[in-house]
Motif scaffolding. Structure first.
Motif, short mmCIF file in Angstrom:
data_model
loop_
_atom_site.label_atom_id
_atom_site.label_comp_id
_atom_site.label_asym_id
_atom_site.label_seq_id
_atom_site.Cartn_x
_atom_site.Cartn_y
_atom_site.Cartn_z
N VAL A 88 0.80 -1.12 -0.10
CA VAL A 88 -0.02 -0.11 0.01
C VAL A 88 0.95 1.34 -0.04
O VAL A 88 0.47 2.33 0.14
N GLN A 89 2.13 0.98 -0.28
CA GLN A 89 2.86 2.23 -0.45
C GLN A 89 2.93 3.17 -1.51
O GLN A 89 2.56 2.72 -2.75
N LYS A 90 2.77 4.56 -1.17
CA LYS A 90 2.50 5.48 -2.23
C LYS A 90 3.73 5.96 -2.45
O LYS A 90 4.16 6.61 -1.42
N ARG A 91 3.92 6.32 -3.66
CA ARG A 91 5.12 7.12 -4.10
C ARG A 91 4.73 8.59 -3.85
O ARG A 91 3.86 9.10 -4.09
N ASP A 92 6.17 9.24 -3.58
CA ASP A 92 5.94 10.83 -3.32
C ASP A 92 5.53 11.43 -4.55
O ASP A 92 6.41 11.24 -5.57
N TYR A 111 7.71 11.25 -8.33
CA TYR A 111 7.18 10.56 -9.32
C TYR A 111 7.33 11.41 -10.35
O TYR A 111 7.61 11.07 -11.74
N ALA A 112 7.00 12.74 -10.27
CA ALA A 112 6.68 13.64 -11.45
C ALA A 112 8.15 13.93 -11.96
O ALA A 112 8.32 13.98 -13.17
N THR A 113 9.15 13.87 -11.16
CA THR A 113 10.51 14.09 -11.52
C THR A 113 10.98 13.06 -12.41
O THR A 113 11.56 13.39 -13.43
N VAL A 114 10.64 11.88 -11.99
CA VAL A 114 11.02 10.84 -12.86
C VAL A 114 10.11 10.80 -14.12
O VAL A 114 10.95 10.43 -14.99
N LEU A 149 -1.09 11.92 -13.61
CA LEU A 149 -0.49 10.79 -13.03
C LEU A 149 -0.16 11.17 -11.90
O LEU A 149 -0.10 10.03 -10.66
N SER A 150 0.47 12.11 -11.26
CA SER A 150 1.20 12.20 -10.18
C SER A 150 0.35 12.99 -8.94
O SER A 150 0.48 12.80 -7.81
#
Length: 52
Positions: free
Chosen positions: A5-9, A13-16, A31-32
């Protein structure tokens, strides 16, 4: 099967997505979860300075 259930920062995420895709700022914002102004700022900050 165990699901995470981990959520990406959203900022990282946007930077990637900015660095590794050709998505538009609008697509990255969707998306982010960031607003389009924050994504645009990240895109501008990620550009390389060619003029000094």
């Amino acid at each position: 099967m165990v699901t995470s259930v981990q959520k990406r920062d959203p900022v990282s995420y946007a930077t990637v997505l900015i660095k590794e895709t050709q998505f538009s700022a609008r697509e990255i914002a969707e998306l982010s979860g960031l607003d389009i102004y924050k994504v645009t700022a990240l895109k501008l900050k990620s550009r390389k300075n060619s003029v000094q």
